[in-house]
Design a protein around this motif. Structure first.
Motif, PDB file in Angstrom:
ATOM      1  N   THR A 143      -3.428  35.203  35.134  1.00  0.00           N
ATOM      2  CA  THR A 143      -1.964  35.713  34.747  1.00  0.00           C
ATOM      3  C   THR A 143      -1.556  34.896  33.393  1.00  0.00           C
ATOM      4  O   THR A 143      -0.981  35.389  32.716  1.00  0.00           O
ATOM      5  N   PHE A 156       5.297  40.356  36.790  1.00  0.00           N
ATOM      6  CA  PHE A 156       4.237  40.267  35.966  1.00  0.00           C
ATOM      7  C   PHE A 156       3.605  41.736  35.659  1.00  0.00           C
ATOM      8  O   PHE A 156       3.231  41.983  34.575  1.00  0.00           O
ATOM      9  N   ILE A 172       0.670  35.818  25.882  1.00  0.00           N
ATOM     10  CA  ILE A 172       0.697  37.028  24.972  1.00  0.00           C
ATOM     11  C   ILE A 172       1.767  38.123  24.956  1.00  0.00           C
ATOM     12  O   ILE A 172       2.554  38.363  24.153  1.00  0.00           O
ATOM     13  N   PHE A 173       2.212  38.743  26.157  1.00  0.00           N
ATOM     14  CA  PHE A 173       3.339  39.435  26.174  1.00  0.00           C
ATOM     15  C   PHE A 173       4.564  38.649  26.114  1.00  0.00           C
ATOM     16  O   PHE A 173       5.479  39.365  25.676  1.00  0.00           O
ATOM     17  N   LEU A 184       5.938  43.389  33.192  1.00  0.00           N
ATOM     18  CA  LEU A 184       5.772  42.899  31.998  1.00  0.00           C
ATOM     19  C   LEU A 184       4.447  43.347  31.058  1.00  0.00           C
ATOM     20  O   LEU A 184       4.573  43.724  29.892  1.00  0.00           O
ATOM     21  N   LEU A 196      -8.356  40.881  28.204  1.00  0.00           N
ATOM     22  CA  LEU A 196      -7.303  40.676  28.728  1.00  0.00           C
ATOM     23  C   LEU A 196      -6.785  41.766  29.980  1.00  0.00           C
ATOM     24  O   LEU A 196      -6.286  41.539  30.923  1.00  0.00           O
ATOM     25  N   PRO A 230      -2.849  33.824  30.422  1.00  0.00           N
ATOM     26  CA  PRO A 230      -3.239  34.382  29.203  1.00  0.00           C
ATOM     27  C   PRO A 230      -2.377  35.424  28.698  1.00  0.00           C
ATOM     28  O   PRO A 230      -1.560  35.663  27.651  1.00  0.00           O
ATOM     29  N   LEU A 231      -2.230  36.493  29.726  1.00  0.00           N
ATOM     30  CA  LEU A 231      -1.364  37.602  29.685  1.00  0.00           C
ATOM     31  C   LEU A 231       0.293  37.300  29.457  1.00  0.00           C
ATOM     32  O   LEU A 231       0.890  37.991  28.472  1.00  0.00           O
ATOM     33  N   ILE A 232       0.800  36.445  30.406  1.00  0.00           N
ATOM     34  CA  ILE A 232       2.052  36.127  30.241  1.00  0.00           C
ATOM     35  C   ILE A 232       2.361  35.413  28.798  1.00  0.00           C
ATOM     36  O   ILE A 232       3.158  35.757  28.212  1.00  0.00           O
ATOM     37  N   ALA A 289      -5.283  40.084  38.534  1.00  0.00           N
ATOM     38  CA  ALA A 289      -4.007  39.788  38.970  1.00  0.00           C
ATOM     39  C   ALA A 289      -3.215  40.875  39.519  1.00  0.00           C
ATOM     40  O   ALA A 289      -2.377  40.659  40.374  1.00  0.00           O
TER      41      ALA A 289
END
Lengths: 288, 270
Positions: A16, B101, A22-23, B104, B82, A18-20, B89
């Motif tokens: 989670t 999450f 970047i986004f 987003l 990604l 890395p995605l959090i 996830a």
């Protein structure tokens, strides 16, 4: 299947964070910045940190902005209605009639969908032009010169919008129709319902989540079309995206561009929240 | 069996009509790429390959092609990686704030692309000011990653739906390490989905106009090269360019389909 885990779990963090990052950094922060920017002003093409509501008063008081927003909304509504009306029979046929061919048809649609949008709109221009393929063929059939002069009109823009957004409607509706239990439809037939009645009272209500989701997706995405009104509509009837681009590039008024962007985003988010809730509710009711 | 009515003709006919509709501009482009005239009007006076030669002689075309290839390659690898993480996830576990999450990481797909590009441009202009550079291919890469990752997550998640975790369990019981389970059991099982995500991401990035247009600064990719070209005046080199790029895209999509079908057959056989 899904196993409960806590945030302290290494795998959860690894997937989670890395995605959090970047986004967060490149999606949330820019959104917040757009909001902040809309409260500033400009002077001599430069940004001035004023923190006032001047831009917002301008946006809501000038008829020019209202008219473009209303045009954008009505074009989006027409586009949504057309996409759903066309997608319904196509998705129904794909799921129930053309099982052997459905994969190939899907592949053909995906290919058209993934092709460069600029080239596709240019292809439409060449087809619809006064001296294009369509008018050339019509002339050959004896309809006279430039029988259908539709290029550079809102009608041409609409063709382009439906063209680029129709795949979203077809795929969401086909997906929800494919999940309908075949036995329910057969049970309706067995109890003597006509095909039309089965369609109206069994298939369509069960496919409603997909129909609503497709409609919302088409509507929201059609709020931001830019290529079609520009290239096919000839810039004669600009829509919101063109207005936003102009305020950034031609007028170098960033706060204005930011405010107009937010207006479109808020309209999109509201319709998503409204109809998204509707689709979920319909899905729950259908399952119950 | 019910008797066949008008509807049995109309439904398949609607599919045919829609397919024709989808291929009108594409066929038009292919047709005009072989014209011998410099004007793009119907009927075509004669056939020639002249415009392919002119296109290949255009230095701006090669620059745009290189930029498109670099941008699409980097964005594809990042977005798919990604996407795999995100799919895990989304699908494998339940944790606190998972809904947030998911929202987003899915939201960019629901954004009109031009607005996504504009909003990011504002931020990148600020960042570039701090870092003393200007927006260019680097910012376009980030923009593409944000736009394409949600698609990749959805595609890999679909493959993960109904994933049989007992296979992983069995490998673990047989003494495999976590890394071995991942690389020898989990990822190979997910491979068809990952592969589709790679191809889908590549084509989305390759054909993307809106985000590149907003974020790439002065660097041109094929779509923005065509856009600025047709704004000045149409020329048959653009249909030629279209036809040249259709062929590899079609091959890629057919490969995905064959892979997917083979995986489905294997699953049905198992």
């Amino acid at each position: 299947m899904a196993e409960p885990r806590s945030w302290r779990d290494g795998a959860v963090r690894l997937t989670t964070l890395p995605l959090i990052a970047i986004f967060g950094a490149f999606f949330l922060v820019p959104l917040v910045m757009t909001a902040v920017l809309s409260f500033q002003g400009t002077q001599y093409y430069r940004l001035v940190w004023t923190w006032d509501l001047k831009i917002w008063r301008d946006v809501f008081s000038q008829w020019h902005y209202w008219s473009i927003m209303l045009r954008t909304l009505s074009m989006a509504c027409i586009c949504t209605a057309l996409c759903i009306l066309i997608a319904l029979p196509v998705a129904y046929a794909l799921v129930t009639r053309l099982k052997d061919w459905a994969d190939h048809v899907t592949l053909l649609i995906v290919f058209a969908f993934l092709t460069d949008a600029v080239l596709k709109t240019f292809g439409w221009v060449l087809f619809l032009d006064r001296s294009g393929v369509l008018n050339g063929m019509l002339e050959g059939l004896g309809f006279g010169k430039a029988a259908l002069d539709v290029l550079f009109s809102p009608f041409a823009t609409m063709i382009g919008m439906v063209y680029s957004l129709l795949p979203y409607a077809i795929f969401t509706i086909a997906l929800s129709m494919a999940r309908i239990d075949r036995d329910l439809v057969l049970a309706a037939y067995d109890s003597g319902a006509s095909r039309w009645r089965t369609l109206r009272e069994v298939t369509l209500p069960l496919a409603r989540p997909g129909i609503v989701a497709g409609a919302v997706l088409v509507f929201v995405l059609s709020l931001g079309v830019f290529l079609e009104p520009r290239v096919m509509g000839g810039g004669t009837s600009p829509m919101a995206a063109e207005l936003i681009r102009q305020s950034f590039e031609t007028r170098v008024n960033w706060p204005l561009g930011a405010a107009l962007t937010l207006v479109v985003i808020v309209i999109g988010a509201l319709s998503l929240a409204l109809f998204g809730g509707l689709a979920l509710g319909a899905g729950r009711r259908a399952r119950a | 069996m019910r008797k066949r009515g008008l509807i049995d003709f109309l439904l398949p006919a609607s599919v045919v009509v829609v397919l024709v509709f989808f291929y009108i501009p594409i066929a038009t482009l292919v047709l005009f790429s072989f014209t011998s005239s410099r004007f793009l009007s119907w009927p075509i006076p004669g056939f020639s390959l002249r415009w392919y030669g002119e296109l290949l002689a255009d230095r701006n075309f090669w620059a745009a092609l290189t930029n498109s290839a670099v941008l699409a390659a980097v964005a594809t690898v990042l977005a798919t990686t990604l996407g795999i993480l995100g799919a895990f996830a989304w699908m494998r576990w339940r944790f606190r704030c998972q809904r947030a999450f998911q929202v987003l990481t899915f939201a960019p797909l629901l954004f009109p692309q031009l607005l996504l590009g504009v909003v990011m441009l504002l931020w990148f202009s600020v960042l570039a000011g701090w870092l003393n550079t200007s927006p260019g291919l680097w910012s376009a890469v980030i923009g593409h990653v944000v736009y394409i990752t949600p698609f990749a997550i959805v595609i890999v998640s679909v493959q993960m739906y109904g994933f049989d975790t007992s296979l992983e369990q069995a490998a673990e019981d047989a003494g495999a390490s976590r890394w071995q389970v991942l690389s020898q059991v989990t990822l190979p099982l997910l491979w068809p989905g990952i592969f589709s995500a790679l191809i889908f991401a590549f084509l989305l990035s390759w054909g993307n106009f809106y985000i590149t247009y907003s974020l790439s600064g002065s660097a041109r990719t094929l779509p923005t090269y065509v856009f600025s070209g047709i704004a000045v005046g149409s020329s048959p080199i653009y249909p030629a360019l279209a036809t040249l790029t259709f062929a590899p895209a079609l091959v890629l999509i057919v490969i995905v389909d064959v892979m997917r079908r083979r995986a489905a057959r294997r699953r049905a056989g198992a």
